[in-house]
Design a protein around this motif. Structure first.
Motif, PDB file in Angstrom:
ATOM      1  N   ALA A 101       0.824  -1.204   0.000  1.00 48.16           N
ATOM      2  CA  ALA A 101       0.000   0.000   0.000  1.00 48.16           C
ATOM      3  C   ALA A 101       0.863   1.260   0.000  1.00 48.16           C
ATOM      4  O   ALA A 101       0.605   2.202  -0.761  1.00 48.16           O
ATOM      5  CB  ALA A 101      -0.921  -0.014   1.214  1.00 48.16           C
ATOM      6  N   ILE A 102       1.898   1.263   0.824  1.00 42.53           N
ATOM      7  CA  ILE A 102       2.703   2.479   0.959  1.00 42.53           C
ATOM      8  C   ILE A 102       3.515   2.743  -0.310  1.00 42.53           C
ATOM      9  O   ILE A 102       3.579   3.870  -0.798  1.00 42.53           O
ATOM     10  CB  ILE A 102       3.625   2.376   2.203  1.00 42.53           C
ATOM     11  N   THR A 103       4.085   1.680  -0.893  1.00 36.51           N
ATOM     12  CA  THR A 103       4.871   1.909  -2.110  1.00 36.51           C
ATOM     13  C   THR A 103       3.960   2.328  -3.264  1.00 36.51           C
ATOM     14  O   THR A 103       4.338   3.147  -4.094  1.00 36.51           O
ATOM     15  CB  THR A 103       5.664   0.661  -2.524  1.00 36.51           C
ATOM     16  N   TRP A 104       2.733   1.779  -3.287  1.00 36.51           N
ATOM     17  CA  TRP A 104       1.817   2.164  -4.373  1.00 36.51           C
ATOM     18  C   TRP A 104       1.389   3.620  -4.204  1.00 36.51           C
ATOM     19  O   TRP A 104       1.369   4.401  -5.153  1.00 36.51           O
ATOM     20  CB  TRP A 104       0.590   1.249  -4.378  1.00 36.51           C
ATOM     21  N   ARG A 105       1.082   4.006  -2.971  1.00 30.35           N
ATOM     22  CA  ARG A 105       0.646   5.375  -2.710  1.00 30.35           C
ATOM     23  C   ARG A 105       1.774   6.352  -3.045  1.00 30.35           C
ATOM     24  O   ARG A 105       1.547   7.433  -3.576  1.00 30.35           O
ATOM     25  CB  ARG A 105       0.255   5.515  -1.236  1.00 30.35           C
ATOM     26  N   ALA A 106       3.020   5.947  -2.769  1.00 36.96           N
ATOM     27  CA  ALA A 106       4.151   6.834  -3.043  1.00 36.96           C
ATOM     28  C   ALA A 106       4.518   6.844  -4.519  1.00 36.96           C
ATOM     29  O   ALA A 106       5.388   7.602  -4.935  1.00 36.96           O
ATOM     30  CB  ALA A 106       5.351   6.394  -2.204  1.00 36.96           C
ATOM     31  N   GLY A 107       3.875   6.000  -5.320  1.00 40.18           N
ATOM     32  CA  GLY A 107       4.156   5.981  -6.753  1.00 40.18           C
ATOM     33  C   GLY A 107       5.359   5.149  -7.124  1.00 40.18           C
ATOM     34  O   GLY A 107       5.811   5.175  -8.271  1.00 40.18           O
ATOM     35  N   LEU A 108       5.914   4.423  -6.173  1.00 42.35           N
ATOM     36  CA  LEU A 108       7.094   3.607  -6.466  1.00 42.35           C
ATOM     37  C   LEU A 108       6.717   2.348  -7.247  1.00 42.35           C
ATOM     38  O   LEU A 108       7.478   1.852  -8.067  1.00 42.35           O
ATOM     39  CB  LEU A 108       7.797   3.209  -5.168  1.00 42.35           C
ATOM     40  N   THR A 109       5.512   1.831  -6.960  1.00 45.34           N
ATOM     41  CA  THR A 109       5.053   0.640  -7.662  1.00 45.34           C
ATOM     42  C   THR A 109       3.647   0.906  -8.167  1.00 45.34           C
ATOM     43  O   THR A 109       3.027   1.909  -7.812  1.00 45.34           O
ATOM     44  CB  THR A 109       5.021  -0.576  -6.727  1.00 45.34           C
ATOM     45  N   GLY A 110       3.161   0.012  -8.986  1.00 44.52           N
ATOM     46  CA  GLY A 110       1.818   0.196  -9.533  1.00 44.52           C
ATOM     47  C   GLY A 110       0.884  -0.894  -9.087  1.00 44.52           C
ATOM     48  O   GLY A 110       1.162  -1.627  -8.138  1.00 44.52           O
ATOM     49  N   TYR A 111      -0.230  -0.991  -9.801  1.00 47.04           N
ATOM     50  CA  TYR A 111      -1.225  -2.014  -9.511  1.00 47.04           C
ATOM     51  C   TYR A 111      -0.718  -3.355 -10.016  1.00 47.04           C
ATOM     52  O   TYR A 111      -0.289  -3.463 -11.167  1.00 47.04           O
ATOM     53  CB  TYR A 111      -2.536  -1.615 -10.194  1.00 47.04           C
ATOM     54  N   PHE A 112      -0.748  -4.368  -9.193  1.00 43.39           N
ATOM     55  CA  PHE A 112      -0.242  -5.698  -9.546  1.00 43.39           C
ATOM     56  C   PHE A 112       1.187  -5.644 -10.054  1.00 43.39           C
ATOM     57  O   PHE A 112       1.514  -6.215 -11.082  1.00 43.39           O
ATOM     58  CB  PHE A 112      -1.143  -6.376 -10.579  1.00 43.39           C
ATOM     59  N   ASP A 113       1.999  -4.908  -9.350  1.00 39.20           N
ATOM     60  CA  ASP A 113       3.392  -4.759  -9.747  1.00 39.20           C
ATOM     61  C   ASP A 113       4.198  -5.913  -9.152  1.00 39.20           C
ATOM     62  O   ASP A 113       4.150  -6.120  -7.940  1.00 39.20           O
ATOM     63  CB  ASP A 113       3.916  -3.420  -9.211  1.00 39.20           C
TER      64      ASP A 113
END
Lengths: 334, 296
Positions: free
Chosen positions: A80-92
């Motif tokens: 959740a945190i990496t996705w929110r920070a833009g580091l990863t995406g959906y189903f990354d």
């Protein structure tokens, strides 16, 4: 005799393969968006994975961890945190990898501290404490974890249930393969030796602590993967959801129900318990937790070592009783 | 919020913590006895407490019996309940090893929680008495009457159990079996009978703790597990299998919680308790009191 044994192994493999192919084909026949069966299988896969992770450390190595929810929650939070920070995406894949590795590192650190010092019940209590500390930390994490409300993710990214289903299936198969390979190797023998007698194992040159940490970390890794997948599925990561004790208790129950320390045990236990929970929640929605509790009590009363042990130990007795009843019944007829 | 409480506030915190801690302590004594005698981690202990609290709630509600008098009803009922639980379930399962008994205790917990949810609904309940809100002052320190009563009751219960273990033959047998089961059996002690008695006493202690809880706190069916965890921590502080240690461990835990919620923040109190718990497990697994504690 040798041929017979080989045949048995082959039939096992073939049966396993057929089941896997059945699971792979399921979404083709059913509408995965609507089908309850697909959802059921998805949750069961996740439970099997966590249960096998626990089985490795508790069932095979004999170190009963009660902190698996910490790894599950950590995986979910990292995703959740990496996705929110833009580091990863959906189903990354990177997010999955990070979540798994994060859980693995936590397990390694916790393992170095707890496994070297604590044994038996003390270790269980210590791991329980780790999970609870993580929960309180998430509750008080400020803007980083957003406290009790938790992190809400962008749910418009949702594509289809098939993604979740196949990912869960893949994670489960990955776990099962890893466990089989481990258990059949020297490492597996070492783990079982540690469970049976730690002092003897150590006297025979097994680096006890290293193997314990290895088993603990691998279990944590797959649990972290499940947490990550769950974060993508729920789109909302909050302490009561992902750091709930249910994520340790239910898999542990499944494992013990099926038979801890056996390969098929957790799989069998997961299916039996899931089916029991689902059926009762459909038929008696009001009182289904009462039934679940009573079910657990009854199973421990009558099959305290799990279904697998019961089957292997009582195979001949079950058959004999069956024959006897048939025989009596026939006599009565005559 | 000040990081350095004044002396009066400090004493107030200590006293509140002690009151809180005695409740953990009484629950912990039951847990500790059961664990010492048969290596069963009875995690349904907190749920038994809440069951007692609901029973008191009904006794007050339907028969308007004062909670303090209802202790006299709760204790025998819970003794019998504990005996039945051991004879009916745990005796069978205890041969299969610790993970099975843990599972059984967990199943019981789920079962009782959902039964209570079904009977009493998930609404938070509380028991009101004439002395619920009364308090008196000593200097700058306020002492709540109901909390004082609870502490006294807890103290009496602890003393009784302690005396029972020290002075009677059965108590001696319990201590013997806790120390070495096989030797106890060789000396002619029936371990099942002893275990059943221990279990009954443990459950009765949960009953006492439950009555204490309902006098002070509002409760709902899910509260129980939290109390089980707290009781476990209390045991770890005091050292497994000692009566005085369990009570003292509970009081230490209570004071630690009150102090950390005052000086740091109430949100972190639990985490600090758990962290202290893990540190104690690692560095002093025999409990804070170590060997100085009377091993009962």
């Amino acid at each position: 005799m040798l041929r017979l044994n080989q045949m048995k192994v082959h039939t096992k493999y073939i049966a396993g393969l057929i089941v896997v192919i059945f699971f792979v084909l399921c979404p083709l026949f059913l509408n995965s968006e609507r089908s309850y069966f697909i959802y059921f299988l998805y949750t069961t896969f996740i439970y099997i994975t966590i249960a096998q992770g626990w089985n490795l450390i508790a069932g095979y190595t004999g170190q009963v961890s009660l902190g698996q929810h910490a790894f599950f929650g950590l995986g979910a939070y990292i995703t959740a945190i990496t996705w929110r920070a833009g580091l990863t995406g959906y189903f990354d894949p990177l997010a999955f990898l990070l979540s798994g590795t994060g859980a693995l590192l936590l397990a390694a650190i916790v393992g170095v501290v707890l496994l070297s010092k604590l044994r038996d019940d003390y270790f269980s209590l210590g791991t329980l404490g780790i999970g609870e500390i993580l929960r309180v930390a998430a509750l008080n994490g400020g803007s980083f974890t957003e406290g009790a409300a938790g992190i809400s993710l962008n749910s418009t990214a949702y594509k289809s249930m098939n993604h979740y289903y196949y990912t869960a299936l893949f994670i489960m198969l990955f776990t099962l393969v890893v466990i089989v390979l481990l258990i059949r190797s020297r490492v597996g023998l070492a783990l079982i030796a540690i469970r049976e007698d730690e002092t003897a194992a150590s006297a025979n040159g097994i680096p006890v602590l290293r193997y314990k940490i290895l088993a603990f970390s691998i279990g944590a890794f797959v649990t972290g993967l499940c947490g990550s997948l769950n974060a993508y599925y729920i789109f909302h990561v909050h302490p009561p959801g992902v750091l709930s004790l249910n994520w340790v208790v239910i898999p542990v129950l499944m494992c013990i129900l099926g038979g801890a320390g056996t390969f098929m045990g957790p799989i069998l236990g997961a299916f039996v318990l899931s089916i029991a929970f689902e059926l009762t929640s459909i038929w008696m929605p009001e009182i289904h937790p009462i039934f679940s509790g009573a079910f657990i009590v009854l199973v421990t009363l009558f099959m305290p070592s799990g279904i697998m042990y019961y089957i292997t130990n009582h195979k001949s007795m079950i058959m004999r009783r069956l024959r006897l009843t048939v025989f009596k019944w026939m006599n009565q007829k005559a | 919020m000040s990081y350095f409480p004044s002396l009066a506030v400090f004493f107030q915190i200590i006293i509140n913590g002690t009151f809180l801690g005695t409740m953990y302590g009484v629950a912990a004594i039951g847990l500790s006895l059961i664990f010492g005698c048969m290596q069963v981690l009875f995690i349904a202990q907190g749920t038994m407490m809440i069951l007692a609290a609901y029973s008191v709630f009904w006794l007050v509600y339907f028969m308007s019996i004062d909670p303090l008098i209802s202790i006299l009803i709760i204790i025998p009922v819970f003794l019998v309940l504990g005996w039945i639980m051991y004879k009916g379930m745990f005796q069978r399962v205890s041969q299969a090893g610790p993970s099975s008994t843990l599972l059984l205790a967990f199943g019981l917990m789920v079962f009782m929680e959902s039964m209570m949810l079904f009977i009493w609904s998930p609404n938070i309940r509380s028991v009101k008495t004439s002395y619920s809100t009364s308090a008196f002052q000593i200097g700058d320190i306020t002492i709540s009457v109901s909390r004082l009563i609870v502490t006294v009751v807890a103290g009496i219960a602890t003393c009784l159990v302690y005396l029972f273990l020290k002075k009677t033959m059965t108590g001696k047998a319990i201590r013997g079996v806790s120390e070495d089961r096989v030797t106890g059996m060789l000396l002619g002690i029936n371990p099942n009978r002893v275990s059943a008695i221990t279990f009954a006493i443990g459950i009765a202690m949960a009953g006492v703790a439950g009555v204490a809880t309902c006098l002070i706190y509002p409760f709902d069916p899910y509260f129980g597990f939290l109390f089980s965890l707290k009781a476990l921590i209390a045991i770890a502080f005091g050292g497994l299998g000692s009566v005085g240690g369990a009570l003292l461990g509970g009081i230490i835990l209570g004071i630690l919680e009150s102090l950390s919620s005052y000086t740091i923040s109430p949100g972190w109190a639990d985490a600090i308790a758990y962290a202290a718990f893990i540190l104690v497990l690692i560095f002093r697994p025999q409990g804070l009191l170590g060997k100085a504690a009377d091993k009962v």
